[in-house]
Design a protein around this motif. Sequence first.
Motif, mmCIF file in Angstrom:
data_model
loop_
_atom_site.group_PDB
_atom_site.id
_atom_site.type_symbol
_atom_site.label_atom_id
_atom_site.label_comp_id
_atom_site.label_asym_id
_atom_site.label_seq_id
_atom_site.Cartn_x
_atom_site.Cartn_y
_atom_site.Cartn_z
ATOM 1 N N THR A 58 0.837 -1.195 0.000
ATOM 2 C CA THR A 58 0.000 0.000 0.000
ATOM 3 C C THR A 58 0.876 1.250 0.000
ATOM 4 O OG1 THR A 58 -1.468 -1.296 1.375
ATOM 5 C CG2 THR A 58 -2.006 1.025 1.120
ATOM 6 N N ILE A 59 1.832 1.278 0.910
ATOM 7 C CA ILE A 59 2.692 2.467 0.996
ATOM 8 C C ILE A 59 3.513 2.656 -0.266
ATOM 9 C CG2 ILE A 59 4.667 3.467 2.209
ATOM 10 C CD1 ILE A 59 3.566 2.558 4.730
ATOM 11 N N SER A 60 4.062 1.549 -0.775
ATOM 12 C CA SER A 60 4.927 1.689 -1.944
ATOM 13 C C SER A 60 4.115 2.104 -3.167
ATOM 14 C CB SER A 60 5.696 0.401 -2.212
ATOM 15 O OG SER A 60 4.835 -0.574 -2.740
ATOM 16 N N SER A 61 2.859 1.679 -3.229
ATOM 17 C CA SER A 61 2.025 2.112 -4.352
ATOM 18 C C SER A 61 1.884 3.631 -4.350
ATOM 19 C CB SER A 61 0.632 1.465 -4.254
ATOM 20 O OG SER A 61 0.718 0.096 -4.500
ATOM 21 N N VAL A 62 1.697 4.161 -3.149
ATOM 22 C CA VAL A 62 1.566 5.614 -3.025
ATOM 23 C C VAL A 62 2.866 6.300 -3.437
ATOM 24 C CG1 VAL A 62 1.177 7.506 -1.415
ATOM 25 C CG2 VAL A 62 -0.121 5.367 -1.184
ATOM 26 N N VAL A 63 3.961 5.825 -2.831
ATOM 27 C CA VAL A 63 5.241 6.493 -3.051
ATOM 28 C C VAL A 63 5.668 6.404 -4.514
ATOM 29 C CG1 VAL A 63 7.686 6.468 -2.473
ATOM 30 C CG2 VAL A 63 5.976 6.180 -0.676
ATOM 31 N N LEU B 277 -5.563 7.575 -5.866
ATOM 32 C CA LEU B 277 -6.496 6.778 -5.055
ATOM 33 C C LEU B 277 -6.551 5.335 -5.549
ATOM 34 C CD1 LEU B 277 -8.624 6.613 -2.834
ATOM 35 C CD2 LEU B 277 -10.338 7.200 -4.552
ATOM 36 N N MET B 278 -6.691 5.209 -6.878
ATOM 37 C CA MET B 278 -6.775 3.868 -7.454
ATOM 38 C C MET B 278 -5.501 3.088 -7.179
ATOM 39 S SD MET B 278 -9.674 3.366 -9.132
ATOM 40 C CE MET B 278 -9.819 2.735 -10.799
ATOM 41 N N SER B 279 -4.357 3.744 -7.277
ATOM 42 C CA SER B 279 -3.087 3.065 -7.013
ATOM 43 C C SER B 279 -3.048 2.552 -5.592
ATOM 44 C CB SER B 279 -1.907 4.022 -7.232
ATOM 45 O OG SER B 279 -1.835 4.383 -8.574
ATOM 46 N N THR B 280 -3.441 3.417 -4.662
ATOM 47 C CA THR B 280 -3.425 3.017 -3.253
ATOM 48 C C THR B 280 -4.348 1.832 -3.033
ATOM 49 O OG1 THR B 280 -3.278 5.380 -2.844
ATOM 50 C CG2 THR B 280 -3.562 3.954 -0.926
ATOM 51 N N ALA C 188 3.061 -4.471 -8.446
ATOM 52 C CA ALA C 188 1.943 -3.554 -8.201
ATOM 53 C C ALA C 188 2.284 -2.164 -8.717
ATOM 54 C CB ALA C 188 1.630 -3.517 -6.708
ATOM 55 N N ALA C 189 3.511 -1.713 -8.436
ATOM 56 C CA ALA C 189 3.924 -0.392 -8.893
ATOM 57 C C ALA C 189 3.853 -0.307 -10.418
ATOM 58 C CB ALA C 189 5.341 -0.103 -8.397
ATOM 59 N N SER C 190 4.347 -1.362 -11.080
ATOM 60 C CA SER C 190 4.357 -1.364 -12.543
ATOM 61 C C SER C 190 2.942 -1.383 -13.110
ATOM 62 C CB SER C 190 5.126 -2.586 -13.061
ATOM 63 O OG SER C 190 6.454 -2.518 -12.631
ATOM 64 N N ILE C 191 2.095 -2.205 -12.490
ATOM 65 C CA ILE C 191 0.719 -2.293 -13.000
ATOM 66 C C ILE C 191 0.004 -0.956 -12.831
ATOM 67 C CG2 ILE C 191 -1.534 -3.361 -12.579
ATOM 68 C CD1 ILE C 191 0.028 -5.969 -11.997
#
Lengths: 350, 434, 195
Positions: free
Chosen positions: C52-57, C133-136, C121-124
């Motif tokens: 979750t955190i890395s998606s945000v960052v 929001l969607m990324s998180t 997840a980051a790549s997707i």
Amino acid sequence: MIKYASDDLVVSAAPHVRTRLRVPLVMWVVSATLLPAIAWAGYVFGPWVLVVTAAAVLAAVVTELAITLLLRRPQTVSDGSAFLTGLLVACNMPATGWGVLPLYVPVVASIFAIAVAKHAFGGLGQNWINPALAGRIFVFFAWLPAMTGGWAGSPAFDVVSSATPLNLLKFQSGMMQDGLQAGSQAVLGMRLAPSHGDLFLGLTPGCIGEISAAALLLGGLILILLRIVNWEIPLTYIASTALFSWIFGGLAMTGQAPSFFTGDPLYHVLSGGLMLGAFYMATDWVTTPVSFGGRIVFALGCGILTVLIRLTGSNVEGVSFAIVLMNITVPLIERMFVPRRFGTSEGRAA
Amino acid sequence: MHPRDIGLDTMSSPIRNAFLPHYLYIPLQQHIGSPAEAVVAPGDVVSRGDVIGKASGYVSVNIHTPLPGKVIAVQDHVTATADRVPTVVIEVEGRFSLKGQVSRQTDAWKSLSRDEIISRMKEHGLVGMGGATFPMHVKYSVPADKKITTLLVNAVECEPFLSADNRLVIEHGEDLVTGIEIALKALGVNRAIIGFEADMPEAVARMRGLVANRSNIEVLVFPVKYPQGAEKQLVKAATGLEVPSGGLPLDIGVVVSNAGSLVALKEAVVDNKPLFERIVTVTGDAVEKPGNYKIAIGTRVADVLAEVGLKKKPARIIIGGPMMGLAQYSDQVPVTKGTSGILVLSARRAAVYRHRPCVRCGKCMTVCPMGLVPLLLVSRVELGMDDEAKKHGLLDCIECGCCSAVCPSERHLSQAIKLGKLRHVAKKREAAGD
Amino acid sequence: MSVESVILLVMSAIFINNFVLAKFLGICPFIGVSRQLDSALGMGMAVTFVLTISSVVTWFVHSYLLVPYGLEFLKTIAFILVIAALVQFVELVLKKSSPALYKTLGIYLPLITTNCAVLGAASINVQKGYNLLMSTVFGLGAGLGFTLALILMAGVRERLEECNIPKVLRGAPIAFITAGLISLAFMGFAGMIKE
């Protein structure tokens, strides 16, 4: 006075009396109760059904024999479990006309069931997944066209080929438009949906063992009366499927305003593999919970997943997936339902 | 579980006196605790009721001879539970003295104090006769910190096929009532419950008649169910309370005594008769004349079988009942204070069971009266995970055998759990001693 | 963006496009830490947290660093660096601020550094063009899906401990067979949510 020697005396651990229910007996009785459904399918759809059944059973038994010989384990063919697995694999094969379903499909399904789903984990009693369903799902994705096309019509009855009752449901909900022209969709959806009576008797295309709800109901009731199968799983499974399809079944239909509580529960209960699944697959001792509460949760989960997959998934039939998915959760369910130990306030430590 | 419908019932067979054997093999250990010490030597002449083994230590009781005769040896001999137990061998001869022969109903015992009653228990060799053979005087010497409220009389047969308690109540009802009164006095409590099973209507009616004018003795009838006669299950049925895990009935204020033990108590206190004979149910499909026999302790099974006759070749001789009894390799084992039954089965009934893999049907869990999950327990024991097994209630098992009896895979569940318990005891000893 | 689509995204990430069982990401910890339920739960929580955190960052890094300077080709390397640094940083912060949480997650955190599910997840997120929001939400859903897979796997594997598995298949082989069968079963969810 009868003479005897000390050597005549057998020493064994208590208890010295036991009930008569034995695993081999159970397996053969279950197999026997499946035969009417298969025979009916053979009568309705022609002899290829029986060839497919024989192939599946033979493959299962031979695989069992080969593996026990290979691993130098005790021979287990006579306990009937491989025979029953083969029979259940056959039940999950589509009933087709002569030569339509290639025989390698049931054969591979049986081999996968026995070798991978059962013996890789140590044989009877050790597998966590229902072998027959694992085999079915494996060949389902391996040969999708063979498993989903070529539904037979009946030479003996007025059964129109090419779409199973659940296929029709998908057409009605507009989820299968891609493969079909709008015209034939309408025809199939509106005119050919089988009546409840046809579903009950099995006068509709489908898998070998699932078409006749009547035959399965009879076999299932016999098994429940013999205490081989518990009543809580079939009842909960069928009741929850009926309930959820009644509540949500209407949402997926096109051609009417989507609303709750407009589904056709009887159609859902009688069609597809539900009867077969509820009585013969979801009640498998090995892969279902041992506790009453656990069984209720298990069957409830099966019902929810079945309806979910039928109404929203791209897979037409949800029963096998629902049961296998719930098989995965069995170890977790068992943790929640631990009997209270006598003289303590809590169950066993987790 | 209802493992009863096997048609070997002896419920209506009156108690018969067994004939006298030529030799008695009287083990010096017939109880839980330390063995008695022989006080006779070869050549000694003994008469009926004489002490031949003296209690050694607190948890031990005297052993008496039931018949007059001459001691011909003190040697090791096989018993139902062990290979070699010091045993007094007596050649039966001579005349009966009247000692302990006459059954009386007198109130003379009422002048005895609690301590006198309790010491009489030890002196006259009283033990729990339901099968556990725990010395009675120890059970009745309740620690000061425990408050006893109820005496629970176990008149439920501990096992299917056995009917000794049933006959005892029918034929010795008055003795039982006196025994209960003595036991109440020994405990210093005023309330007794007699527990029966529903299939003993004659005994229930008899007892109801006897205690009709006594408000402190209550007769309760429980459904037929094995193991209803097991101590913890009976306490639960009678009082609604559960004996805590690892505890004893006296932790919840209950003392449980078998009906046979209380009749023996009456005979010891009122008639001055030591415990040297008992009622044994002899049955099984190989037995010609099944029934309830009063048998002198020390009589070998072979002698019993000679009297009751055999109609089929025995394949299994079981001391005790079909669920918990011990199969014997020799017919030379003697009847002891704890022998409630002798079961003789022919080959047809004595199947040998194959231990097949568990198919997780859950039937063992359903029948377990202790709320255990035998299938899990056994797999832990088999894998050597003893600590895990203990967490799953290994030590709570009462070894009733229900799990094995219903297992469709013929697994030796009960046996495996017993093995786990033995291993636990061995480990504990090792940790404590060496 | 409606509440419904957020829920659908989470559901999709958990069941239909489960990271482990459908996308085959994060197999290493899936096989490695699924022997026992307790550790599986710990690992699942740690991965969910980091995902979750890395998606945000990574969303911020991508949107405000890589894209403005035309450095998208450095995406993979940048994400790996960011994630590794982030994990170490989170570990430090947790150790100081929340010893209890650190104790639960602590031993699993270093393992996550190399968990390809996090990078996946980051790549997707980038590939699908999700907003913040969607990324998180996607990161959270992916983490929950990973946890679910891990717990199911651990439950089954605990049972396998008692099984008489043929010698050649003991250990990793049977774990992979089990994973395959679970994955096969999860194909039952296919097509439930249109993307």
